[in-house]
Scaffold this motif. Structure first.
Motif, PDB file in Angstrom:
ATOM      1  N   SER A 233       0.788  -1.179  -0.077  1.00 35.20           N
ATOM      2  CA  SER A 233      -0.062   0.052   0.108  1.00 35.20           C
ATOM      3  C   SER A 233       0.802   1.234   0.105  1.00 35.20           C
ATOM      4  O   SER A 233       0.807   2.112  -0.713  1.00 35.20           O
ATOM      5  CB  SER A 233      -1.006   0.147   1.210  1.00 35.20           C
ATOM      6  N   LEU A 234       1.897   1.149   0.914  1.00 29.12           N
ATOM      7  CA  LEU A 234       2.827   2.179   1.008  1.00 29.12           C
ATOM      8  C   LEU A 234       3.544   2.884  -0.402  1.00 29.12           C
ATOM      9  O   LEU A 234       3.452   3.682  -0.606  1.00 29.12           O
ATOM     10  CB  LEU A 234       3.909   2.195   2.098  1.00 29.12           C
ATOM     11  N   PHE A 237       1.051   3.741  -3.005  1.00 26.19           N
ATOM     12  CA  PHE A 237       0.514   5.314  -3.047  1.00 26.19           C
ATOM     13  C   PHE A 237       1.632   6.237  -3.149  1.00 26.19           C
ATOM     14  O   PHE A 237       1.296   7.037  -3.684  1.00 26.19           O
ATOM     15  CB  PHE A 237       0.242   5.170  -1.390  1.00 26.19           C
ATOM     16  N   ALA A 238       2.730   5.943  -2.680  1.00 24.03           N
ATOM     17  CA  ALA A 238       3.925   6.752  -2.983  1.00 24.03           C
ATOM     18  C   ALA A 238       4.069   6.802  -4.573  1.00 24.03           C
ATOM     19  O   ALA A 238       4.602   7.840  -5.091  1.00 24.03           O
ATOM     20  CB  ALA A 238       5.122   5.999  -2.432  1.00 24.03           C
ATOM     21  N   LEU A 241       1.372   9.147  -6.066  1.00 22.96           N
ATOM     22  CA  LEU A 241       1.694  10.590  -5.583  1.00 22.96           C
ATOM     23  C   LEU A 241       2.899  11.312  -6.105  1.00 22.96           C
ATOM     24  O   LEU A 241       2.777  12.459  -6.731  1.00 22.96           O
ATOM     25  CB  LEU A 241       1.593  10.566  -3.902  1.00 22.96           C
ATOM     26  N   ALA A 260       3.200   9.545   1.660  1.00 21.88           N
ATOM     27  CA  ALA A 260       2.650   8.389   1.664  1.00 21.88           C
ATOM     28  C   ALA A 260       3.027   7.485   3.081  1.00 21.88           C
ATOM     29  O   ALA A 260       2.483   6.492   3.636  1.00 21.88           O
ATOM     30  CB  ALA A 260       2.972   7.595   0.505  1.00 21.88           C
TER      31      ALA A 260
END
Length: 793
Positions: A233-234, A237-238, A241, A260
């Motif tokens: 997830s990290l 998301f990173a 973004l 993130a």
């Protein structure tokens, strides 16, 4: 040579070290706590790709497994030996077919099943586990086949597909699983490297590539350790973004990773995890900042959809274009050099006769006469000057009159020479031979001159073609934005605006609009563009932008200042079906309109064939881009050299520039043409002989500026000379044209034809053709809309 050998050795050493490093990490890669699906696929790909590096790769895999435990090392060693055995058997049975994925599956599944049976005994669960690991290894083999050559082979031009990018990321994720458990000040190496890789791809490829890389890296790390599930997830998301904020440079991409990391760490609800996660992200950002810009630009050049990728493609296309244009220019220079060779080779002034040629001529005469004469010694040894002078005078007299008209000269020559009559006859015979040779020489020079002119024309066409090839699409980003904003302010929604040219008279704009159901492009957008660009713009053509959906691609282009409406009247002698006249109208290039009439000698089918061939040749040569004067000279030479029969044809050609209104008239044996402007009628004529009558000809070009409302009238001699009883036909024709009240070109052509037939008492004595063109300003169908004023550079 020694430097090249050293360079090859250094590259081979680098490849060996890289193979061993990758093998060491993949030997340590464990997923789901016990599975080793990466070692044998890597060995199989190396075996297939670089067989000489198979043993170093095998030892590196065993060393990597040994760093985990001796149990893993033994498992990897058995799997490698089993793979080599199976590969040897398969190659011995059938070497032509590729069973590599199957070999990998059997080696991995067999080793895992054997290991589980030895440790825990037989079980269906163990068979299922072995099959899963073998199937996973088979899939990884197919992935490595696409990704490993991309890493180890450097290519000057390499364009990656999206699938190859994914395979490359999977390879990187597989390598990261070999670093699981490595810590630096309580920071995980795999976390730092994974976030660094996500930053690189997000900055190079954008949000889509960044999110994809984040998901893949997180998924592989979570398979290696279930505690790393939050990493997926990290990283995803990173990547998302970072890609969205890439316009802010490295700072924007780094901020995406930091945000993130903070959100994911706060979600995990652990203060210690927050500190570690933040430090890991900051370390990855530090490495990201230390990465040279050329590395990220180089990577972006391989990823489809990026600006760098487009620039690389354009650079490659520009190189191919420049090479092609260079070749065309070389051919242009070659043709120009050849034309100069043909122009000056053997070129002398007409009638010029050198002293050497006179000596050779008299020598040939003396060989046929004086060599057998008894007075040879006396004439040419004692009285050389007198004999040479008399023969030179006789040569001049025979060349002028065919005989000696001067009695004094004849008396002196008769007294001097005992074979005077024989010498005079020989001189006359030699002169006839020389005249024939001179005619052939002149024809050869004329042919050379024709070839030279044609080569110059071809050279010019190729030079223009090279310039067209090198003409690039200019960047009009600001103008595109301004046009889109102006249309939006006027209430017109446009999806895409692409400007190719804003040159006056050559505007080329392409748009994609949501729909053109009600002809919005013609009724609204084209008038708005006309007002914005201060030039009349029309819809050139439209087509569906997609196979499904109402989106429409519309191409807008400049219309010409003038338009031509034409009319024609045509009839054959005696009302027959076949006419000796031929005519044609055509648009040449951008904005040039040509009208031509050709009249073959005589009537009937033979004359029709001659005139039609003249028109066809003219059309093809003009469409090729060759100058019209060279075209007419070429046609004349072809028709004059084609046959010894006296077959001629006239040609009346008008070239109209639809942008400026300037017209050029080229007349070869044709009748006058007329321009009617209001009540004033002017005639245009030239005195050239018909095409094919003589081999060398000059083409007179008459230029005239046309205006809106002008009528251009061209006719064959059958119309011009129909009134036999009229002496001044030009005045009669002007009066007839002036008295016509209609301005419709077809009506003018019909009325003129009808009047000329009536003047001939209803008889048609010759083939008759009338070609009429009316010049008008282009009037747009829809009025322009007012739009905000912009400066268009």
């Amino acid at each position: 040579m020694e430097k090249k050998i050293d360079k090859v050795k250094i590259q081979a050493l680098k490849r060996l070290l890289l193979i061993m490093g990758v093998g060491f990490l993949l030997g340590r890669s464990v997923i789901l706590l016990q599975l080793l699906p990466f070692a044998i696929p890597f060995l199989a790909v190396v075996f297939k790709w670089r067989r000489n590096l198979t043993l170093p790769a095998a030892f590196a895999l065993i060393a990597g497994s040994t760093s985990l435990s001796f149990g893993y090392a033994g498992h990897t060693t058995v799997a490698i030996l089993l793979y080599f055995f199976l590969q040897a058997v398969i190659e011995k049975v059938n070497k032509s077919k590729n069973f590599l994925p199957l070999t990998v599956f059997l080696a991995v599944a067999g080793t895992r099943y054997l290991s589980l049976v030895i440790q825990e005994g037989t079980s269906m669960y163990h068979l299922f586990t072995a099959s899963v690991e073998g199937g996973l290894a088979l899939v990884v083999t197919l992935i490595f086949f696409q990704s490993i050559p991309l890493v180890f082979e450097r290519k000057k031009q390499m364009n990656l597909r999206h699938e190859e990018v994914v395979c490359l990321v999977i390879l990187l994720g597989s390598l990261l699983t070999g670093t699981v458990g490595w810590l630096i000040y309580q920071m995980s190496v795999e976390h730092i490297v994974a976030r660094y890789v996500v930053l690189i791809f997000a900055f190079s490829g954008g949000a889509t590539i960044g999110a994809t890389v984040g998901v893949i890296m997180g998924l592989i790390l979570s398979l290696a350790s279930v505690s790393q599930l939050i990493s997926m997830s990290l990283l995803a998301f990173a990547g998302l973004l970072g890609g969205l904020l890439k316009e802010g440079g490295k700072v924007g991409t780094a901020i995406g990773l930091v945000i993130a990391s903070l959100l994911m760490a706060m979600y995990a609800d652990s203060q210690s995890s927050l500190n570690v996660t933040l430090f890991e992200s900051l370390t990855a950002v530090a490495f990201f900042y230390l990465t040279p810009k050329k590395w990220t630009s180089s990577l972006a050049g391989y990823i489809p959809g990026t600006v760098e990728y487009t620039q690389e493609q354009q650079k490659y296309l520009r190189k191919i274009r420049d090479v092609t244009a260079g070749k065309v220019e070389q051919f242009s220079d070659l043709f120009l050099s050849l034309s100069r060779t043909f122009s000056f080779h053997g070129k002398t002034e007409e009638g010029e006769e050198t002293e050497c040629e006179v000596d050779l001529f008299l020598s040939s005469v003396t060989e046929a006469t004086c060599q057998t004469c008894m007075k040879k010694q006396q004439c040419w040894a004692r009285d050389f000057d007198k004999t040479y002078g008399l023969m030179e005078q006789i040569m001049g007299a025979c060349e002028k009159d065919g005989d000696i008209k001067d009695r004094a000269l004849a008396a002196v020559w008769k007294k001097h020479c005992i074979i005077d009559t024989k010498v005079v006859d020989t001189i006359n015979g030699k002169l006839k031979e020389r005249d024939g040779e001179m005619r052939l020489r002149n024809q050869l020079l004329e042919s050379r001159q024709l070839v030279a002119e044609q080569l110059i024309g071809v050279s010019q066409v190729m030079e223009d073609f090279a310039k067209d090839i090198q003409r690039e699409k200019k960047v009009h980003e600001q103008q595109e934005i301004d046009i889109k904003n102006s249309l939006s302010e006027a209430g017109v929604d446009v999806d895409l605006v692409d400007i190719y040219s804003l040159e006056p008279g050559n505007v080329d704009v392409e748009m994609i609009i949501p729909s053109n159901t009600y002809n919005e492009a013609e009724k609204v957008i084209a008038p708005l563009l006309s007002d914005i660009l201060r030039e009349c713009v029309i819809v050139k053509y439209t087509e569906a932008a997609r196979s499904t959906g109402p989106e429409t691609k519309v191409v807008f282009a400049s219309t010409k200042t003038f338009v031509i409406n034409q009319g024609v009247a045509h009839t054959a002698k005696g009302g027959k079906w076949v006419s000796g006249d031929s005519y044609s109208t055509m648009e040449i290039g951008e904005g040039t309109y040509a009208m031509a009439i050709s009249d073959g000698m005589g009537n009937g089918r033979r004359a029709h064939i001659e005139s039609q061939e003249t028109i066809d040749l003219l059309r093809r040569i003009l469409l090729s881009g060759i100058d019209e004067t060279v075209a007419i000279k070429s046609i004349n030479s072809v028709l004059s050299l084609r046959s010894n029969e006296e077959v001629f044809s006239t040609l009346d050609l008008a070239m109209l520039d639809l942008q400026t209104g300037k017209a050029k008239f080229l007349k070869v044996g044709s009748t006058p043409s007329y321009i009617k402007r209001g009540d004033h009628v002017m005639s245009l004529e030239a005195g050239n002989l018909p095409i094919g009558m003589i081999r060398e000809m000059d083409v007179d070009v008459v230029s005239e500026q046309l205006k809106a409302g002008d009528l251009l009238i061209m006719m064959s001699d059958g119309v011009y000379e129909a009134s036999k009883h009229v002496e001044n036909k030009d005045v009669r024709m002007k009066r007839m044209i002036r008295e016509m009240r209609t301005k419709d070109p077809q009506e003018v052509a019909d009325l003129l034809m009808e009047k000329m037939i009536r003047d001939a008492d209803g008889e048609i004595h010759d083939d008759m053709t009338v070609l009429v063109a009316k010049v008008d300003h282009y009037l747009p169908e829809w009025a322009t809309f007012s739009a905000p004023e912009k400066e268009w550079a």
